[in-house]
Design an enzyme around this catalytic site. Structure first.
Site, short mmCIF file in Angstrom:
data_model
loop_
_atom_site.label_atom_id
_atom_site.label_comp_id
_atom_site.label_asym_id
_atom_site.label_seq_id
_atom_site.Cartn_x
_atom_site.Cartn_y
_atom_site.Cartn_z
N LYS A 22 0.84 -1.21 0.00
CA LYS A 22 0.00 0.00 0.00
C LYS A 22 0.87 1.26 0.00
CE LYS A 22 -1.45 1.57 3.99
NZ LYS A 22 -1.26 2.94 4.46
N ASN A 23 1.87 1.30 0.86
CA ASN A 23 2.65 2.53 0.99
C ASN A 23 3.48 2.84 -0.24
OD1 ASN A 23 1.54 3.01 3.45
ND2 ASN A 23 3.29 2.30 4.65
N CYS A 117 -3.44 12.66 13.16
CA CYS A 117 -3.47 11.24 12.88
C CYS A 117 -3.52 10.49 14.18
CB CYS A 117 -2.23 10.86 12.10
SG CYS A 117 -2.14 9.13 11.79
N ARG A 122 2.17 14.19 13.16
CA ARG A 122 3.03 13.82 12.03
C ARG A 122 3.34 15.07 11.21
NH1 ARG A 122 0.39 8.23 9.88
NH2 ARG A 122 2.29 8.00 8.67
N ASP A 306 5.25 -0.13 11.88
CA ASP A 306 3.95 -0.62 11.40
C ASP A 306 3.69 -2.08 11.80
OD1 ASP A 306 3.44 1.83 10.33
OD2 ASP A 306 3.61 1.23 8.23
N ARG A 398 -8.41 -0.03 5.28
CA ARG A 398 -7.55 0.96 4.61
C ARG A 398 -6.29 0.31 4.05
NH1 ARG A 398 -6.32 5.95 8.35
NH2 ARG A 398 -4.85 6.14 6.64
#
Ligand code: UD1
Length: 432
Positions: A22-23, A117, A122, A306, A398
């Protein structure tokens, strides 16, 4: 559906295929609008963050064509403005990549400042510092970043911290700047390398991605390409930890084992069997309680932030006391109270969580506070005795494609339900 109902206790067994990262995809989709020719992207994960970003670039005029579930074609020649609507992108942090891409291509961008967030504050000061060094004039007005440059020129930029987002954003803008840009203390994450490889496949001249110094020589124009997104190391790591937590035996396929080394090493250290193949990794545990350990999150190649909530969920049942130190984000222990509701013993002190391993977790109703913490609660529920309900799975969606289906194929008892159809009676959980 907005909840998962999970009956714990089934060891996960089998193979699970990992999708594109995803990133990496967030950065690459944005970079794709920098050429006027058509770019084909393969191995795009079908998750809500990606779909929101595709919506945002099509809103500003790019043509987005979904060829199949994991392939999109993007043409950025029809972009009509460099101003991006807040409502479309407020939920995707990585919307800041539009800044680098639009400034690089049009020397002008108006992008909403990303909001707060759930995993901590951030800031994007390093992104802005880098762009300013390249001659971009930046103002913040009414919640928008308004950026303009009469000429974009290469610069020597030293990042205060190895920020993934700042490295990629500066790299995108520098690709189309005049002269040479050097980014020192650059992030080394696999998605930085993937974004650089993608830009190079469009004709950019980027060297050193994956090391601390990236050198970019600006080019006039980028061209069409076909590119496949790198496998998602965090999705893979999540299934590896889920296998360990349930006393299972899971092989994650379509991965780059090198990217998973920090996770593999930690799982081996606490007593799991980990086998690496060319493009797969097998994790097995015999169901006995695993050993205690210490985990410190660090930029790549260190243990990824993560994966911090997921490994915490696993360590709730280890033998002895484990300590997790979060070095990247300041508010990443929001899942702790939820795990405690399942019987875990965890105390948070500053940037550390002290976990005293317990014999068993018990099913409970819990709420996902963010994406990775949501995955951690699912892992806890899979290993707990009895039934759990994980609420707010919108966060999980997500970043994980078909999370429930993939887990089900591995033998999990998990069902996605709509809370309006769900009833709870005393300690029993039923689906209407
Ligand atoms: C990316 C990932 C995220 C991952 C994180 C760290 C995406 C879309 N997201 O986020 O999943 O958890 O890397 O691996 O790829 N910082 C500043 N100023 C800045 C930029 C960053 O102070 O201008 C700080 C951040 O607050 C944080 C640290 O630097 O403490 C690292 O952040 P960064 O690497 O930039 O994370 P993201 O790119 O936002």
């Amino acid at each position: 559906m907005d909840q998962y109902v999970i009956k714990g206790g089934n060891p996960l067994v089998g193979e699970v295929e990992i999708g594109g990262a995803k990133n990496a995809a967030l950065a690459i989709i944005t970079a794709a609008i920098m050429t006027d020719e058509t770019v084909t992207l393969e191995n795009i994960p079908d998750v809500s963050d990606i779909n929101a970003l595709l919506g945002a670039i099509s809103f500003i005029g790019a043509v987005v064509e979904r060829v199949d579930r994991h392939t999109v074609r993007i043409n950025g020649s029809t972009i009509s403005g460099s101003s991006v609507d807040y409502d479309l992108i407020k939920k995707i942090r990585a919307s800041y990549y539009l800044l680098g891409a639009l400034i690089g291509k049009y020397k002008k961008a108006e992008v909403p400042l990303p909001g707060g967030c759930t995993i901590g504050s951030r800031p994007i000061d390093q992104h802005l510092k880098g762009l300013e060094a390249m001659g971009v004039d930046i103002k913040i007005e009414h919640g928008d970043i308004i950026a303009e440059a009469s000429e974009l020129r290469g610069a020597h930029i030293f990042l205060d911290m190895a920020s993934v987002g700042a490295t990629i954003n500066i790299m995108m803008a520098a690709t189309m700047a005049r002269g040479k840009t050097i980014i020192e203390n650059a992030a080394r994450e696999p998605h930085v390398v993937d974004a650089a490889n993608f830009l190079n496949s469009m004709g950019a001249n980027i060297k050193g991605a994956g090391t601390e110094v990236i050198r970019i020589r600006g080019v006039q124009k980028l061209h069409k390409t076909t590119y496949s997104i790198v496998p998602d190391m965090i999705e893979a790591g999540t299934y590896m930890v889920a296998a360990a937590a349930t006393g299972g035996d899971v092989t994650v396929t379509n991965v780059i084992p090198k990217h998973l080394e920090a996770i593999s090493a930690k799982l081996k250290e606490i007593g799991c069997t980990v086998e690496e193949f060319d493009d797969a990794v097998r994790v097995a545990s015999d169901g006995r309680r695993l050993k205690r350990t210490q985990v410190k999150t660090l930029p790549y190649p260190g243990f990824p932030t993560d994966m911090q909530p997921q490994i915490a969920a696993l360590l709730t049942r280890s033998l002895g006391t484990s300590i997790i130190t979060e070095n990247i984000f300041d508010s990443r222990f929001k899942y702790v109270d939820e795990l405690v509701r399942m019987g875990a013993s965890i105390k948070v002190k500053g940037d550390s969580a002290i976990i005293t391993g317990c014999e068993k977790l018990t099913g409970a109703r819990v709420e996902a506070p963010d994406l990775r913490a949501g995955a951690a609660l699912v892992i806890a529920a899979l290993s707990a005795e009895g039934v759990s309900v994980v609420e707010d799975i919108v966060y999980i969606q997500r970043g994980y494609e078909d999370f429930d289906l993939k887990l089900k194929r591995l033998g999990a008892d998990i069902t996605g339900v709509d809370s309006t159809r769900f009833f709870r009676k005393k300690n029993e959980v039923q689906i209407s």
